[in-house]
Enzyme design. Structure first.
Site, PDB file in Angstrom:
ATOM      1  N   HIS A  72       0.845  -1.200   0.000  1.00 19.68           N
ATOM      2  CA  HIS A  72       0.000   0.000   0.000  1.00 19.68           C
ATOM      3  C   HIS A  72       0.879   1.247   0.000  1.00 19.68           C
ATOM      4  CE1 HIS A  72      -3.968  -1.845   1.677  1.00 19.68           C
ATOM      5  NE2 HIS A  72      -3.404  -2.595   0.764  1.00 19.68           N
ATOM      6  N   TYR A 205      -9.229   5.394   7.311  1.00 21.87           N
ATOM      7  CA  TYR A 205      -9.395   5.770   8.721  1.00 21.87           C
ATOM      8  C   TYR A 205     -10.471   6.849   8.770  1.00 21.87           C
ATOM      9  CZ  TYR A 205      -4.979   3.439  10.013  1.00 21.87           C
ATOM     10  OH  TYR A 205      -3.985   2.521  10.254  1.00 21.87           O
ATOM     11  N   PRO A 297      -3.922   0.383  18.779  1.00 19.87           N
ATOM     12  CA  PRO A 297      -3.658  -0.123  17.427  1.00 19.87           C
ATOM     13  C   PRO A 297      -3.837   0.900  16.295  1.00 19.87           C
ATOM     14  CG  PRO A 297      -5.741  -0.973  18.240  1.00 19.87           C
ATOM     15  CD  PRO A 297      -5.124  -0.235  19.376  1.00 19.87           C
ATOM     16  N   LYS A 301       1.282  -0.229  15.037  1.00 18.39           N
ATOM     17  CA  LYS A 301       2.703  -0.256  15.371  1.00 18.39           C
ATOM     18  C   LYS A 301       3.170  -1.401  16.261  1.00 18.39           C
ATOM     19  CE  LYS A 301       3.981   3.290  13.132  1.00 18.39           C
ATOM     20  NZ  LYS A 301       4.381   2.831  11.810  1.00 18.39           N
ATOM     21  N   TYR A 389       4.168   6.580   9.779  1.00 17.24           N
ATOM     22  CA  TYR A 389       3.322   5.433   9.435  1.00 17.24           C
ATOM     23  C   TYR A 389       4.126   4.329   8.742  1.00 17.24           C
ATOM     24  CZ  TYR A 389      -1.093   3.071   8.451  1.00 17.24           C
ATOM     25  OH  TYR A 389      -2.121   2.164   8.423  1.00 17.24           O
TER      26      TYR A 389
HETATM   27  P1  FAD Z   1       2.748 -11.513  21.492  1.00 16.10           P
HETATM   28  O1  FAD Z   1       2.339 -11.519  20.072  1.00 16.10           O
HETATM   29  O2  FAD Z   1       1.703 -11.302  22.525  1.00 16.10           O
HETATM   30  O3  FAD Z   1       3.493 -12.894  21.747  1.00 16.10           O
HETATM   31  C1  FAD Z   1       3.794 -13.363  23.041  1.00 16.10           C
HETATM   32  C2  FAD Z   1       3.860 -14.887  23.011  1.00 16.10           C
HETATM   33  O4  FAD Z   1       4.259 -15.333  24.307  1.00 16.10           O
HETATM   34  C3  FAD Z   1       2.525 -15.524  22.717  1.00 16.10           C
HETATM   35  O5  FAD Z   1       2.659 -16.509  21.723  1.00 16.10           O
HETATM   36  C4  FAD Z   1       2.103 -16.109  24.059  1.00 16.10           C
HETATM   37  O6  FAD Z   1       1.319 -17.291  23.912  1.00 16.10           O
HETATM   38  C5  FAD Z   1       3.450 -16.401  24.689  1.00 16.10           C
HETATM   39  N1  FAD Z   1       3.404 -16.430  26.166  1.00 16.10           N
HETATM   40  C6  FAD Z   1       2.695 -15.655  26.994  1.00 16.10           C
HETATM   41  N2  FAD Z   1       2.915 -15.986  28.275  1.00 16.10           N
HETATM   42  C7  FAD Z   1       3.809 -16.996  28.264  1.00 16.10           C
HETATM   43  C8  FAD Z   1       4.404 -17.783  29.261  1.00 16.10           C
HETATM   44  N3  FAD Z   1       4.132 -17.589  30.564  1.00 16.10           N
HETATM   45  N4  FAD Z   1       5.274 -18.773  28.905  1.00 16.10           N
HETATM   46  C9  FAD Z   1       5.559 -18.985  27.595  1.00 16.10           C
HETATM   47  N5  FAD Z   1       4.988 -18.270  26.581  1.00 16.10           N
HETATM   48  C10 FAD Z   1       4.132 -17.291  26.919  1.00 16.10           C
HETATM   49  N6  FAD Z   1       0.504  -4.353  15.481  1.00 16.10           N
HETATM   50  C11 FAD Z   1       0.986  -3.912  14.292  1.00 16.10           C
HETATM   51  O7  FAD Z   1       2.222  -3.705  14.172  1.00 16.10           O
HETATM   52  N7  FAD Z   1       0.188  -3.659  13.203  1.00 16.10           N
HETATM   53  C12 FAD Z   1      -1.159  -3.841  13.278  1.00 16.10           C
HETATM   54  O8  FAD Z   1      -1.852  -3.669  12.268  1.00 16.10           O
HETATM   55  C13 FAD Z   1      -1.720  -4.266  14.536  1.00 16.10           C
HETATM   56  N8  FAD Z   1      -3.050  -4.472  14.665  1.00 16.10           N
HETATM   57  C14 FAD Z   1      -3.523  -5.053  15.810  1.00 16.10           C
HETATM   58  C15 FAD Z   1      -4.876  -5.354  15.857  1.00 16.10           C
HETATM   59  C16 FAD Z   1      -5.394  -5.973  16.994  1.00 16.10           C
HETATM   60  C17 FAD Z   1      -6.880  -6.288  17.036  1.00 16.10           C
HETATM   61  C18 FAD Z   1      -4.534  -6.335  18.084  1.00 16.10           C
HETATM   62  C19 FAD Z   1      -5.065  -7.059  19.309  1.00 16.10           C
HETATM   63  C20 FAD Z   1      -3.187  -6.037  18.046  1.00 16.10           C
HETATM   64  C21 FAD Z   1      -2.661  -5.397  16.907  1.00 16.10           C
HETATM   65  N9  FAD Z   1      -1.304  -5.101  16.815  1.00 16.10           N
HETATM   66  C22 FAD Z   1      -0.821  -4.559  15.637  1.00 16.10           C
HETATM   67  C23 FAD Z   1      -0.386  -5.392  17.921  1.00 16.10           C
HETATM   68  C24 FAD Z   1       0.406  -6.695  17.740  1.00 16.10           C
HETATM   69  O9  FAD Z   1      -0.468  -7.775  17.501  1.00 16.10           O
HETATM   70  C25 FAD Z   1       1.270  -6.949  18.993  1.00 16.10           C
HETATM   71  O10 FAD Z   1       1.950  -5.760  19.343  1.00 16.10           O
HETATM   72  C26 FAD Z   1       2.307  -8.070  18.741  1.00 16.10           C
HETATM   73  O11 FAD Z   1       1.679  -9.320  18.697  1.00 16.10           O
HETATM   74  C27 FAD Z   1       3.401  -8.077  19.826  1.00 16.10           C
HETATM   75  O12 FAD Z   1       4.272  -9.165  19.618  1.00 16.10           O
HETATM   76  P2  FAD Z   1       5.027  -9.858  20.840  1.00 16.10           P
HETATM   77  O13 FAD Z   1       5.819 -10.953  20.233  1.00 16.10           O
HETATM   78  O14 FAD Z   1       5.704  -8.819  21.631  1.00 16.10           O
HETATM   79  O15 FAD Z   1       3.868 -10.425  21.774  1.00 16.10           O
HETATM   80  C1  PHB Z   2      -5.350  -4.411  10.568  1.00 17.36           C
HETATM   81  O1  PHB Z   2      -5.352  -4.645   9.335  1.00 17.36           O
HETATM   82  O2  PHB Z   2      -5.647  -5.264  11.403  1.00 17.36           O
HETATM   83  C2  PHB Z   2      -4.994  -3.052  11.036  1.00 17.36           C
HETATM   84  C3  PHB Z   2      -4.565  -2.102  10.111  1.00 17.36           C
HETATM   85  C4  PHB Z   2      -4.253  -0.823  10.552  1.00 17.36           C
HETATM   86  C5  PHB Z   2      -4.374  -0.508  11.888  1.00 17.36           C
HETATM   87  C6  PHB Z   2      -4.777  -1.459  12.812  1.00 17.36           C
HETATM   88  C7  PHB Z   2      -5.099  -2.746  12.385  1.00 17.36           C
HETATM   89  O3  PHB Z   2      -4.086   0.759  12.293  1.00 17.36           O
END
Ligand code: FAD
Ligand code: PHB
Length: 395
Positions: A72, A205, A297, A301, A389
């Site tokens: 995009h 948005y 979200p 990021k 962004y």
């Molecule tokens: P997590 O993905 O939470 O991974 C942590 C892992 O640790 C998990 O697999 C979990 O099962 C495991 N774990 C937890 N506790 C334990 C334990 N005690 N022992 C062993 N393992 C454990 N971010 C973006 O950049 N772009 C987006 O478009 C975006 N959209 C989003 C939309 C939604 C609806 C949501 C909910 C989030 C969004 N995010 C987005 C945020 C993004 O999903 C998170 O910031 C990202 O997953 C963080 O990665 P992480 O590896 O730090 O943590």
């Molecule tokens: C998504 O596609 O899930 C998404 C895209 C942009 C955002 C948040 C979530 O700002």
């Protein structure tokens, strides 16, 4: 068991870190609470910054991304019933973002790690971190898919706490060490996946009197849509008809633009918060990703910030093992936090720009519209949005 780096959590932070370490010849073991199937199916983020995409290609895990990712070159901001495009390629030195679901990223990273015969222990419970302020930390845990869940011990040189917001790593740091900075928002997002071709090629948005809305997508056949709702919104009050009716109202334009409808295959409510702990390190434990910080979200990021943290950590561990230098490890937290705070600022700014707050008065509403008018008409302001962004430079 012994390894160089014990990684808690197989989310984006833990998996990217393991592949970055492998490239540097550093061994790691990942302990993951859930099953492989669970982490490969959990619906979350969808938008990858330019640097995240580059890193996937560099690590040799970008093949499906190249075929299935949707590039995009801009987004639309819609307010007062009109759309205004922010052109990233023009404003951010030709860069773009890519839509590719987080669980697809997870599948690619898990497959690469297992293909290289590097262990991920799924379904580990009771992970407990020990001796963090010594040079010989270790983790005890139970591995439920083997040995009837017998207690096991993993000795290591370092522990990477990549276990997300609700994990055990941050909580293992003694009281009084961390300072927490946070803000809760008085709203959440109701997100759906619908089997319907996206009505727009780019993300939209929406600022609307009834509240924020966002159109995103997962493929040319699947639309991802979000609606601002109460933080504890009861999904039972949202039958599909009500969701579509509300979405149509918020996305309506003066020239009759129409949202495409289709069967809803997934529905969930997500809360919103901004959260940072400082420092992101205690002794031999390094926190990365959501374990150390959460962003709302709106700026897309969270995943991308997790990836930039582990880039810093891998380089610092590389310098430790190749040159015996702890300098970069000592600077890990400060290096990450400079970027973390800029990304916090941007995510907060996008959130306050586009959402309705319960205590807003007509002044706040006019101020938001003025900000949107400025951002879409001033090259300096739209350039600032665009460079944040697509992703600020890596630390
Ligand atoms: P997590 O993905 O939470 O991974 C942590 C892992 O640790 C998990 O697999 C979990 O099962 C495991 N774990 C937890 N506790 C334990 C334990 N005690 N022992 C062993 N393992 C454990 N971010 C973006 O950049 N772009 C987006 O478009 C975006 N959209 C989003 C939309 C939604 C609806 C949501 C909910 C989030 C969004 N995010 C987005 C945020 C993004 O999903 C998170 O910031 C990202 O997953 C963080 O990665 P992480 O590896 O730090 O943590
Ligand atoms: C998504 O596609 O899930 C998404 C895209 C942009 C955002 C948040 C979530 O700002």
């Amino acid at each position: 068991m012994r390894t160089q780096v014990a990684i808690i959590g197989a989310g984006p932070a833990g998996l990217f870190l393991s592949l970055l370490l492998k490239r540097l010849g550093i061994e790691s073991v990942i302990l993951e609470l859930h099953t492989r199937q669970y982490i490969e199916e959990r619906v979350r983020a969808g938008l990858l910054e330019y640097n995240t995409v580059q890193l996937m290609h560099e690590l040799g895990v970008g093949e499906r991304l190249r075929r299935q990712g949707l590039e995009h070159g801009g987004i639309e901001l819609r307010f007062n019933g009109r759309s205004h495009r922010i052109d990233f390629r023009d404003l951010a030195a030709g860069k773009c973002v890519t839509i590719y679901a987080q669980h697809e990223v997870i599948k690619d990273l898990v497959a690469a790690r297992l293909a290289a015969n590097c262990p991920i222990l799924f379904e580990t419970t009771d992970a407990t971190l020990h001796a963090l302020d010594s040079t010989s930390p270790y983790v005890t845990f139970r591995h439920n898919s083997q040995k009837e869940g017998a207690a096991e011990r993993l000795d290591c040189d370092f522990i990477a706490g990549c276990d997300g917001f609700h994990g055990v790593s941050r909580a293992a740091i003694p009281a009084g060490v961390l300072t927490t900075y946070e803000r809760d928002y008085p709203f959440g997002w109701l997100g759906i996946l619908a089997q319907a071709p996206p009505a727009s090629k780019e993300l939209i948005y929406v600022h609307h009197d009834r509240g924020f809305a966002l159109l995103s997508m997962r493929s040319p056949e699947i639309t991802r849509l979000y609606l601002q709702c109460a933080p504890d919104e009861d999904l039972g009050l949202w039958p599909d008809d009500r969701i579509w009716s509300e979405l149509h109202k918020r996305f309506a334009t003066r020239d009759g633009w129409r949202l495409t409808e289709g069967p809803i295959t997934q529905k969930a409510v997500t809360g919103m918060r901004s959260f940072v702990v400082e420092p992101m390190q205690f002794g031999r434990l390094f926190l990365a990703g959501d374990a150390a910080h959460i962003v709302p979200p709106t700026g897309a990021k969270g995943l991308n910030l997790a990836v930039s943290d582990v880039g810093v950590l891998a380089e610092a561990l590389g310098s430790f093992y190749s040159r015996g230098s702890s300098d970069l490890l000592a600077q890990y937290s400060a290096t990450c936090l400079r970027r973390v705070w800029k990304v916090q600022r941007f995510s907060w700014w996008m959130t306050q720009l586009l959402h309705r707050f319960p205590d807003d008065n007509p002044f706040d509403h006019r101020r938001q519209l003025a900000d949107l008018d400025y951002v879409t008409t001033s090259r300096a302001a739209s350039q600032s949005l665009a460079e944040n962004y697509v992703g600020l430079p890596l630390p």
